[in-house]
Design a protein around this motif. Structure first.
Motif, PDB file in Angstrom:
ATOM      1  N   THR A 185     -32.726  11.116 -10.163  1.00 13.03           N
ATOM      2  CA  THR A 185     -32.435  10.999 -11.596  1.00 13.03           C
ATOM      3  C   THR A 185     -30.950  11.035 -11.919  1.00 13.03           C
ATOM      4  O   THR A 185     -30.560  10.757 -13.053  1.00 13.03           O
ATOM      5  CB  THR A 185     -33.116  12.144 -12.369  1.00 13.03           C
ATOM      6  OG1 THR A 185     -32.545  13.393 -11.943  1.00 13.03           O
ATOM      7  CG2 THR A 185     -34.615  12.147 -12.152  1.00 13.03           C
ATOM      8  N   HIS A 186     -30.123  11.389 -10.931  1.00  9.90           N
ATOM      9  CA  HIS A 186     -28.685  11.575 -11.122  1.00  9.90           C
ATOM     10  C   HIS A 186     -28.388  12.638 -12.173  1.00  9.90           C
ATOM     11  O   HIS A 186     -27.351  12.575 -12.837  1.00  9.90           O
ATOM     12  CB  HIS A 186     -27.973  10.266 -11.464  1.00  9.90           C
ATOM     13  CG  HIS A 186     -27.996   9.297 -10.344  1.00  9.90           C
ATOM     14  ND1 HIS A 186     -27.865   7.949 -10.533  1.00  9.90           N
ATOM     15  CD2 HIS A 186     -28.153   9.447  -8.999  1.00  9.90           C
ATOM     16  CE1 HIS A 186     -27.932   7.330  -9.368  1.00  9.90           C
ATOM     17  NE2 HIS A 186     -28.109   8.227  -8.428  1.00  9.90           N
ATOM     18  N   GLN A 187     -29.284  13.609 -12.300  1.00 13.17           N
ATOM     19  CA  GLN A 187     -29.062  14.745 -13.197  1.00 13.17           C
ATOM     20  C   GLN A 187     -28.158  15.752 -12.488  1.00 13.17           C
ATOM     21  O   GLN A 187     -28.435  16.145 -11.365  1.00 13.17           O
ATOM     22  CB  GLN A 187     -30.393  15.417 -13.566  1.00 13.17           C
ATOM     23  CG  GLN A 187     -30.263  16.731 -14.314  1.00 13.17           C
ATOM     24  CD  GLN A 187     -29.621  16.581 -15.673  1.00 13.17           C
ATOM     25  OE1 GLN A 187     -29.973  15.689 -16.439  1.00 13.17           O
ATOM     26  NE2 GLN A 187     -28.674  17.435 -15.966  1.00 13.17           N
ATOM     27  N   LEU A 188     -27.090  16.137 -13.152  1.00  8.07           N
ATOM     28  CA  LEU A 188     -26.165  17.119 -12.595  1.00  8.07           C
ATOM     29  C   LEU A 188     -26.699  18.516 -12.917  1.00  8.07           C
ATOM     30  O   LEU A 188     -27.095  18.796 -14.055  1.00  8.07           O
ATOM     31  CB  LEU A 188     -24.782  16.924 -13.213  1.00  8.07           C
ATOM     32  CG  LEU A 188     -23.621  17.684 -12.610  1.00  8.07           C
ATOM     33  CD1 LEU A 188     -23.436  17.321 -11.143  1.00  8.07           C
ATOM     34  CD2 LEU A 188     -22.356  17.381 -13.375  1.00  8.07           C
ATOM     35  N   ASN A 189     -26.752  19.369 -11.914  1.00  4.42           N
ATOM     36  CA  ASN A 189     -27.260  20.728 -12.081  1.00  4.42           C
ATOM     37  C   ASN A 189     -26.216  21.728 -11.621  1.00  4.42           C
ATOM     38  O   ASN A 189     -25.379  21.426 -10.777  1.00  4.42           O
ATOM     39  CB  ASN A 189     -28.543  20.925 -11.255  1.00  4.42           C
ATOM     40  CG  ASN A 189     -29.657  20.031 -11.737  1.00  4.42           C
ATOM     41  OD1 ASN A 189     -30.022  20.040 -12.898  1.00  4.42           O
ATOM     42  ND2 ASN A 189     -30.187  19.225 -10.833  1.00  4.42           N
TER      43      ASN A 189
END
Length: 167
Positions: free
Chosen positions: A94-98
Motif C-alpha cells: 500500500t506504500h503506507q508509511l508507518n
C-alpha cells in the motif's frame, strides 16, 4: 535529617503521573501507527505559539536570549537524535508509511522532563530565574520537536521514494 513533606508529596504525585503515562505509552509503542508526512509540521507550529507566548509575557535579557538560542540549538541536536530513534517502515503493497516509537526515545523525553521539574522546583532555592529557565526549556523543547519531525519527514520521504521506485 528533616524532610520537606509538601515537596515529597509533589514529587510523589508527579512520579506517579509520569509512571502511569509511561506505562500506557509503553503498551501502545509495540504497535505501528500510520505516519502522515504532511501533518508533521502541526505539533512544532503549535509549540512555537506556546513558546512565543512565554516570550511575550516577559522578554529575556540579552544573556537570557543567548541562553534560549543555545537551548534551541541543543534541543535541535537532541531532537534529530530522537527522530533517528523512531522506527519508520513502508508497507510494500500500500506504500503506507508507518512509525513505531522506540523505548529509548521515550525514556529520553522522560529524563528531560524530570530535569526540568527538578530545575524549576529547586530554581528559587538556588536563586535561578525560574521564568528564564522555563523559557530556555521551552525553546529547547521547540528545537527538539521541530528537528525530530524534520528528520522523520526527510527519512520518511526517502523511504517512500525508494518503495515507489522498487514497485
Amino acid at each position: 535529617m528533616q524532610f520537606d513533606t509538601p515537596h515529597l508529596i509533589r514529587y510523589g504525585i508527579t512520579a506517579l503521573v509520569v509512571g502511569l503515562i509511561l506505562a500506557l505509552r509503553l503498551r501502545r509503542m509495540s504497535k505501528a501507527r500510520p505516519l502522515i508526512l504532511e501533518r508533521l509540521w502541526i505539533i512544532p507550529a503549535l509549540y512555537a505559539l506556546l513558546v512565543a507566548s512565554l516570550f511575550l509575557r516577559l522578554q529575556p535579557s540579552l544573556g537570557g536570549s543567548a541562553l534560549c538560542a543555545a537551548a534551541l540549538v541543543v534541543g535541535g541536536g537532541l531532537g534529530w537524535q530522537r527522530g533517528k530513534m523512531m522506527r519508520l517502515s513502508v508497507d510494500p503493497e500500500t506504500h503506507q508509511l508507518n512509525q513505531r516509537a522506540s523505548i529509548g526515545g521515550l525514556l529520553f523525553i522522560v529524563v528531560l522532563i524530570a530535569i526540568k521539574l527538578v530545575g524549576q522546583a529547586e530554581g528559587s532555592a538556588l536563586h535561578l530565574n525560574v521564568v528564564l529557565l522555563t523559557q530556555a526549556f521551552g525553546t529547547m523543547a521547540l528545537g527538539l520537536f521541530s528537528a525530530m519531525r524534520l528528520e522523520m519527514y526527510l527519512r520518511g520521504r526517502r523511504l517512500l521514494a525508494q518503495a515507489r521506485a522498487a514497485a
